[in-house]
Design an enzyme around this catalytic site. Structure first.
Site, PDB file in Angstrom:
ATOM      1  N   GLU A  37      -6.665   4.269  -3.557  1.00  0.00           N
ATOM      2  CA  GLU A  37      -6.835   5.444  -2.709  1.00  0.00           C
ATOM      3  C   GLU A  37      -6.727   6.661  -3.615  1.00  0.00           C
ATOM      4  O   GLU A  37      -5.752   6.817  -4.352  1.00  0.00           O
ATOM      5  CB  GLU A  37      -5.739   5.450  -1.633  1.00  0.00           C
ATOM      6  CG  GLU A  37      -5.922   6.483  -0.553  1.00  0.00           C
ATOM      7  CD  GLU A  37      -4.727   6.533   0.425  1.00  0.00           C
ATOM      8  OE1 GLU A  37      -3.985   5.530   0.544  1.00  0.00           O
ATOM      9  OE2 GLU A  37      -4.526   7.599   1.033  1.00  0.00           O
TER      10      GLU A  37
ATOM     11  N   ASP B  89       1.450  16.200   4.163  1.00  0.00           N
ATOM     12  CA  ASP B  89       2.076  15.605   2.992  1.00  0.00           C
ATOM     13  C   ASP B  89       3.384  16.275   2.637  1.00  0.00           C
ATOM     14  O   ASP B  89       3.573  17.464   2.870  1.00  0.00           O
ATOM     15  CB  ASP B  89       1.123  15.676   1.794  1.00  0.00           C
ATOM     16  CG  ASP B  89       0.045  14.615   1.885  1.00  0.00           C
ATOM     17  OD1 ASP B  89       0.403  13.430   1.866  1.00  0.00           O
ATOM     18  OD2 ASP B  89      -1.141  14.975   2.022  1.00  0.00           O
TER      19      ASP B  89
END
Lengths: 265, 403
Positions: free
Chosen positions: A50, A61
């Site tokens: 990824e 995040d």
């Protein structure tokens, strides 16, 4: 291509193994080292790679991945360089699936059609766009599907049964189960609750389920791997880049960690 | 395209104003946003909710705020008749309280027990801390570390009111970063927490909800000007950061086509460089903080940190309804520089005996700029949305004066 992801999970299944999915941000801490890291991941045991497309405001995040985005942006990283990295990776590796992960604005800015054309060309297999829930993903998702690319959707602890059905209708590749209500790399998941949630989802779909967010140790991976089809690790790897100013040691340390994790799935 | 029947129909059921707005949030937040929308639509139609809000607006905030004929400024400019909508006289010193009361009543209705918010200049933070104290709910305010430095009096007020002020050091340590942090908090505390967004931006239903709560400004203005002058104004002017005070003033007038409507963005040190916050006049469409709107961004779609002397305008985005109003042509948007705003601040203070916040000083500066083009028969309403006590240190620094 979706088929590369499908093959990956099927091949692993034959040997009763689970997928180790590793996240790194493209261009972190700089182009050359980032490319070297990504090229080394499959040999160390990563089954799916990824790759984060850096964004200045990654609101889902935690500090680790936000900092990695900023390191990449500050090193002069651009969307085209992410594509170059993948092109270079594909010259030596046509087997490992690559998933691009990011936020919508850099894609929207690049142009959705040009973006899709480009990632087909360089053989990306799937895309995760954090801020495109099913309500907003039409402009990207439909085009990806007709190009046989996976749009990997997130299911979270707040997703109820109705939404889950809606999400399952339009998902391919694998389903990303977010193990906590929170941001990446923050609190640790309650693995028992995650297991219950994953088992519940498995009653409704045959699509492989990867679990990520807050998974940091070999023990976590062993436990999650016992019920999920894939385990996703990111912040714990990205932290190694932050904590090691000397580039020479970064690669060894990350690959050591990935080997350790790979032995647990 | 068919001619629009009304400018007041948005947003549609997907939270869109044309292509702008929407719900670009992580899946974790989606169920919460949908729940919020449902609860808001119910509350909006509920008489008991509306009457409790009306009661608080009147007796707690002190509404209606006066529509004041700024006679000396009118004489000074020797042009149109200028009115100030005096929202700086509200409890807490700005228009922000209008929205906070509405949202905290909704939080209570939804049985949420913890309040979070972002703040730039601290005006919204103070209003959130105030209503949280009033309703006995704990609150956490995210504020850029740089803004904490620039806005010390407001930080102290929030703390006195019992709020926890969390410094945000990521990015440029200003408003957009505070909003990222608040969204992260919300994602991590989905069960008990209500996020009071301070402006007409963010995912649907915030732009609509905040506009509705702020629209009391425009509704009152309409009644007051009809009462005082017997006709509608020729022009409305308001400053824009995220755009809540402007949306509140503009919305009730959107279909009164004879009323020219003007929004004023922060031009900082000028639009030619990056030291400004004029997303509409110098940015382009993108997706941030849950909505598609005009943003300050570089060639790669990375968000650029804005600059303005006024911390309350220092936001690289803009409410999506403003983006739509710009493209539809109904509202015109201009930018005013830091220096022009400070000059207007001085003129307003000396001619009217009112110390305005730096934010509405931008609107006053535009009024001064266009004064020669106005006629003596024109009526202009400027939204004086905040008082300037909080800005005296910034002004002193800009003018090289010691306090």
């Amino acid at each position: 291509m979706t088929v590369r992801i499908d093959n990956c999970f099927e091949t692993l299944k034959l040997t009763n193994k689970k997928a180790l999915i590793t996240f790194l941000t493209a261009g972190d801490p700089n182009y050359d080292l980032s490319l070297e890291l990504i090229k080394s991941l499959p040999e160390a045991g990563a089954d799916i790679i990824e790759i984060g497309m850096p964004f200045s405001d990654p609101m889902a995040d935690g500090p680790a991945i936000q900092a990695s985005s900023l390191r990449a942006i500050n090193s002069g990283h651009k969307m085209e360089k992410t594509f170059e990295m993948i092109e270079s990776f594909r010259k030596d590796n046509s087997r490992t699936p690559i998933i691009l992960m990011g936020y919508f604005n850099p894609i929207y800015n690049y142009g959705v059609d040009s973006f899709i054309e480009k990632i087909i060309d360089i053989e990306v297999d799937g895309v995760i766009v954090v801020d495109l829930p099913p309500e907003e993903d039409n402009e990207l998702c439909n085009a990806l599907e007709s190009a046989d690319l996976s749009f990997i959707r997130l299911v979270t602890p707040t997703t109820d049964a109705d939404r889950l059905n809606k999400i399952l209708q339009k998902t391919s590749g694998f389903l990303y189960y977010v193990s906590i209500a929170g941001i990446t790399g923050s609190k640790r998941p309650e693995i028992n609750e995650v297991e219950n949630a994953v088992q519940e989802i498995k009653t409704k779909t045959n699509i492989p389920i990867g679990v990520g967010f807050g998974i940091r140790t070999k023990e976590d991976i062993e436990r999650v791997g016992s019920f999920a089809d894939g385990v996703i690790v990111g912040s714990v790897l990205v932290d190694i880049i932050k904590n090691n100013e000397h580039e020479s040691s970064v690669k060894d340390k990350i690959m050591k960690k990935v080997r350790e994790f790979a032995s647990a799935v | 395209m068919d001619k629009l029947n009304s400018y007041k129909l948005g947003p549609d059921q997907n939270g869109r104003f044309g292509i702008f707005g929407g719900r670009f949030v992580a899946e974790t937040l989606m169920p919460l946003i949908l729940d919020l929308e449902k609860s808001y639509l119910q509350a909006k139609k509920d008489d008991s909710f509306q009457s409790e809000l009306a009661y608080l607006n009147k007796y707690y905030t002190g509404r209606p705020s006066p529509l004041y004929f700024a006679e000396r400024l009118t004489d000074y400019l020797n042009t149109a008749k200028i009115y100030f909508k005096r929202d700086e006289l509200n409890h807490t010193g700005s228009h922000k309280i209008n929205n906070c009361l509405g949202q905290i009543l909704l939080a209570k209705r939804m049985r949420k027990t913890r309040i979070i918010a972002e703040t730039g200049a601290g005006q919204h933070g103070v209003a959130v801390a105030t209503v949280s104290a009033r309703f006995g709910l704990p609150c956490v305010i995210y504020m850029g570390a740089k803004d904490i430095e620039r806005q010390k009096p407001n930080v102290f007020r929030m703390k006195l009111l019992g709020a926890e002020v969390v410094p945000v050091r990521s990015g440029n340590a200003t408003l957009k970063d505070a909003m990222n942090e608040a969204l992260r908090d919300w994602v991590a505390n989905v069960n008990d927490t209500f996020y009071i967004i301070g402006t007409v931006a963010g995912p649907h239903p915030y732009p609509e909800m905040v506009r509705d709560f702020q629209s009391i400004i425009g509704k009152e203005t309409k009644e007051q000007i009809l009462d005082q002058e017997g006709r509608l104004p020729d022009q409305l002017i308001a400053c824009i950061g995220g755009g809540s005070n402007a949306m509140g003033l503009f919305y009730p007038f959107l279909d009164d086509i004879s009323v020219k409507i003007t929004g004023i963005e922060a031009g900082g040190m000028g639009l030619q460089g990056e030291k400004h916050c004029a997303s509409l006049t110098a940015g382009r469409p993108g997706v941030l903080h849950g909505n598609r709107t005009y943003l300050l961004q570089d060639d790669e779609g990375q968000i650029i940190e804005g600059h303005s002397i006024s911390a309350g305008l220092d936001y690289p985005g803009i409410g999506p309804e403003h983006a739509w109003l710009k493209e539809s042509g109904r509202v015109e948007y201009f930018a005013i520089t830091d220096s022009e705003a400070v000059e207007a601040f001085k003129i307003c203070t000396k001619t009217e005996g009112i110390i305005p916040a730096l934010e509405p000083s931008h609107a006053i500066a535009h009024l001064i700029n266009i004064a020669p083009s106005l006629s003596k028969n024109d009526l202009v309403v400027m939204n004086l949305c905040g008082r300037g006590d909080k800005d005296i240190f910034t002004i002193a620094e800009h003018l090289n004066m010691e306090i």
